[in-house]
Write an enzyme that holds these catalytic residues in place. Structure first.
Site, PDB file in Angstrom:
ATOM      1  N   ARG A 126       2.852 -24.923  27.838  1.00 38.22           N
ATOM      2  CA  ARG A 126       3.590 -24.934  26.733  1.00 38.22           C
ATOM      3  C   ARG A 126       2.688 -25.047  25.418  1.00 38.22           C
ATOM      4  NH1 ARG A 126       6.081 -28.853  30.362  1.00 38.22           N
ATOM      5  NH2 ARG A 126       7.519 -27.978  31.846  1.00 38.22           N
ATOM      6  N   LYS A 148       2.651 -13.884  14.999  1.00 33.55           N
ATOM      7  CA  LYS A 148       3.354 -13.918  15.464  1.00 33.55           C
ATOM      8  C   LYS A 148       2.440 -13.410  16.462  1.00 33.55           C
ATOM      9  CE  LYS A 148       6.410 -10.992  12.635  1.00 33.55           C
ATOM     10  NZ  LYS A 148       7.498 -10.495  12.363  1.00 33.55           N
ATOM     11  N   GLU A 190      -2.561  -1.287   5.173  1.00 33.09           N
ATOM     12  CA  GLU A 190      -2.116  -2.772   5.004  1.00 33.09           C
ATOM     13  C   GLU A 190      -2.254  -3.699   3.299  1.00 33.09           C
ATOM     14  OE1 GLU A 190       0.375  -4.097   7.236  1.00 33.09           O
ATOM     15  OE2 GLU A 190      -0.013  -2.547   8.509  1.00 33.09           O
ATOM     16  N   LYS A 232       0.097 -12.387   2.054  1.00 34.46           N
ATOM     17  CA  LYS A 232       0.466 -12.590   3.141  1.00 34.46           C
ATOM     18  C   LYS A 232       0.872 -13.460   3.782  1.00 34.46           C
ATOM     19  CE  LYS A 232       1.434 -10.862   7.652  1.00 34.46           C
ATOM     20  NZ  LYS A 232       0.856 -10.302   8.673  1.00 34.46           N
ATOM     21  N   GLU A 242      10.786 -15.274   9.632  1.00 32.93           N
ATOM     22  CA  GLU A 242      11.107 -13.686   9.165  1.00 32.93           C
ATOM     23  C   GLU A 242      13.036 -13.834   9.231  1.00 32.93           C
ATOM     24  OE1 GLU A 242       9.541 -10.785  10.613  1.00 32.93           O
ATOM     25  OE2 GLU A 242      10.427  -9.444  10.072  1.00 32.93           O
ATOM     26  N   ARG A 246      10.031 -12.140   4.354  1.00 32.77           N
ATOM     27  CA  ARG A 246       8.929 -11.673   5.420  1.00 32.77           C
ATOM     28  C   ARG A 246       9.106 -10.380   5.997  1.00 32.77           C
ATOM     29  NH1 ARG A 246       5.660 -15.089  10.166  1.00 32.77           N
ATOM     30  NH2 ARG A 246       4.388 -13.434  10.879  1.00 32.77           N
ATOM     31  N   HIS A 253       6.570   0.919   7.870  1.00 29.41           N
ATOM     32  CA  HIS A 253       7.214   0.048   9.352  1.00 29.41           C
ATOM     33  C   HIS A 253       7.872   0.442  10.167  1.00 29.41           C
ATOM     34  CE1 HIS A 253       3.110  -2.188   8.531  1.00 29.41           C
ATOM     35  NE2 HIS A 253       3.127  -2.411   9.885  1.00 29.41           N
ATOM     36  N   HIS A 257       6.036   2.721  13.429  1.00 27.52           N
ATOM     37  CA  HIS A 257       7.072   2.624  14.562  1.00 27.52           C
ATOM     38  C   HIS A 257       6.833   3.540  15.448  1.00 27.52           C
ATOM     39  CE1 HIS A 257       6.537  -2.140  13.979  1.00 27.52           C
ATOM     40  NE2 HIS A 257       5.674  -1.529  14.477  1.00 27.52           N
ATOM     41  N   HIS A 270      -1.951   2.530  14.714  1.00 27.08           N
ATOM     42  CA  HIS A 270      -1.207   2.337  13.526  1.00 27.08           C
ATOM     43  C   HIS A 270      -1.061   2.000  12.445  1.00 27.08           C
ATOM     44  CE1 HIS A 270       2.037  -1.138  12.505  1.00 27.08           C
ATOM     45  NE2 HIS A 270       1.229  -2.094  11.735  1.00 27.08           N
TER      46      HIS A 270
END
Lengths: 368, 368
Positions: A126, A148, A190, A232, A242, A246, A253, A257, A270
């Site tokens: 956990r 993330k 980025e 960031k 988010e 954010r 993207h 994507h 990417h």
């Protein structure tokens, strides 16, 4: 111990009791003191991939204190291995070693390794400590801030994961020397994004320093990484999970994507997909009257100067974009949400653009 | 709509912006208004198992609003299916349904279902809403409070998971009518635990009401569940991620986990192993001079009156206990940490007991 070639920079990501430092410098992997302050206990699992292991794994492990029980896991390299099965291999190794809640995971590699190790740490007993040691420009400016973590699912990218913050991020720019030029450009996508969404003076600095960045001039690279991480960090501190601002970090993207997924992960990097995606978002922003033609030209020029594509893939039809964009995580109740530009240095969320307008843009947009 | 047979009780688990209510009553599953206020959006995935599905799934789904997209997943029943593979089946179903971040998972079943659905929710798109509808006494008094979610690993119980809080817990005591008596007793083990570690007046109330509880008298059961959940909620509010006092909730569990693991999960029920484990912990507490012989007799009597074993399994040697207890998650560095009793209603953490003392206790302790 190698003397750092340039000044070291340290930022703080302010998230209350989950705050952590980002150290940026050259030669950090050769510094015995770099990792030690952030170890939770005497059990350390270093996770890397087959490409990075021969370059940096031995040096990193050699500088850990001698009383630490150090184990390693070497995963295959590539976005196609960003799966729950590979994360399970990390859990297996932790349990086979008998590691407890006070163990520390170290992610040595690019964004794929960072995301998987972060998720393995978030879920082991956990939640245990982890440290990011990103070795690509993309991961240094992107995944080292924000918490993330996660893996892909056959039905979607980054669909399984958690928000989980590292104890520290160590960015050794010496690792960029081994990075292919194409991946350096992908990382610059980025970096440019941060200028476009939030910081016009930084975009102006990037325009002046693009050649130095592409030659990995240490001073320029450290400055670019530090400013990117700071932008960031500021955004994430405002909106950790988010709910709002954010989402601006997703400029380019949603289109990107769709390109990655359509071309098959790994065919377009990417950052390349994000480069073309930002050019698409800027074009739409100009067509909607948000930015001027001169602003659009400026955005296109800086993307191109980083060695990134502006045009979309030749074989990708408008429907290929729209089908995938409808699945985007940002969408709320079947409504498309796009990140666009109100100005250079000022992003906005738009959910008023109809599929017809988007289709017209995509139909007329250049292909490679 | 069935009229509740008895008064409904509501508790609040106070965890700042993660606070949530626990509703306890009879007939809640037949109340169309019970779940609706806690749905995050219009997408609901109800997850249950093959035993519970025929009993309650249809009723629960029938009472969801008609504009909600309701899907179901039915998993096999049993602790041996508490695995990452079964959680992956939930993720597959969510992605196949195209569910987004505003979906809600509903866990309809016992502790295994609750733990797996909670973990699936914690990790789907980095965290979505879930609601617990526990259908066993054990899950009603234990896993409905605390936010511990996760799965077992071949090398250890609950080794992979997350802390993730539900939006609400709905406890319908009508579901206990279908529960085997042996499982009711197993649930009472955790109820007794709350009295032993924190609340002597509650233990006294349990002594007076044990017959009513074993006959599932609604008033007595609701009172026992409400007080149990309140005690756990108070402890969790003090120590959400188990840095300190929350460990008291593990009274009997270090011995108990060793029994469960040695016997094979499912042969001794968790609550049965905890019953014998609490008797062992009380015996050690008396031998160390923490509690009197009268206190020990009192603890043993209440455990026995719930239909639980006091003795350890016949075929389990002292070494079988010690080997497994050394792997306990509470241990820090190689030191055993046990939850013992300073008094009836007052637990303590002990890390001073040597393996020799423990071995002497186990050698002389009765076997079934």
């Amino acid at each position: 111990m190698t003397q750092p070639a340039t000044a070291q920079r340290t930022l703080n990501v302010a998230l209350g009791d989950r705050s952590y430092p980002i150290h940026i410098g050259s030669g950090l992997l050769d510094d015995p003191q770099a990792l030690t302050p952030y170890l939770a206990g005497k059990q350390v699992m270093v996770v890397t991939n087959e490409t990075v292991a021969p370059l940096y794994l031995e040096a990193l492990c050699a500088h850990l204190p001698s009383d630490v029980d150090v184990r390693t896991v070497i995963l295959p390299d590539g976005e196609q291995y960003k799966t729950i099965e590979q994360v399970s291999r990390i859990w297996d190794a932790l349990l086979e070693a008998g590691f407890n809640r006070r163990c520390t995971l170290v992610a040595l590699g690019g964004g794929v390794i960072g995301d998987m190790v972060g998720y393995a740490a978030a879920s082991y007993q956990r939640g245990v400590a982890f440290i990011q040691v990103p070795t690509t420009l993309l991961s240094q400016v992107d995944s080292s801030v924000g918490g993330k973590t996660g893996v892909n699912h056959p039905l979607g990218k980054n669909m399984i994961g958690a928000f989980w913050q590292p104890k520290a991020v160590l960015i050794d720019i010496a690792t960029l020397a081994s990075l292919p030029a194409r991946e350096l450009s992908a990382g610059l996508a980025e970096v440019i994004k941060y200028g476009l969404i939030r910081d016009e003076p930084f975009l102006s600095w990037l325009e002046d320093n693009m050649a130095a960045l592409r030659h990995i001039s240490p001073e320029a690279i450290i400055e670019a990484i530090a400013r990117s991480c700071q932008i960031k960090a500021d955004i994430v501190a405002d909106d950790e999970t988010e709910q709002g601002v954010r989402a601006h970090l997703n400029l380019g993207h949603t289109f990107g994507h769709a390109i990655e997924a359509h071309q098959g992960y790994g065919n377009w990097l990417h950052g390349e997909a994000v480069g073309a995606g930002m050019a698409l978002a800027a074009t739409l922003s100009q067509q909607l009257g948000f930015i001027s033609g001169a602003d659009l030209t400026r955005a296109q020029a800086v993307i191109e100067s980083a060695g990134l594509p502006l045009a979309a893939p030749t074989d990708m039809q408008s429907d290929d974009f729209l089908t995938r964009m409808r699945l985007d995580k940002k969408n709320v109740d079947a409504k498309l949400r796009l990140v666009l530009l109100h100005a250079i240095g000022n992003a906005c969320i738009d959910d008023t653009t109809s599929e017809e307008v988007l289709r017209a843009l995509l139909d007329s947009y250049p292909r490679l």
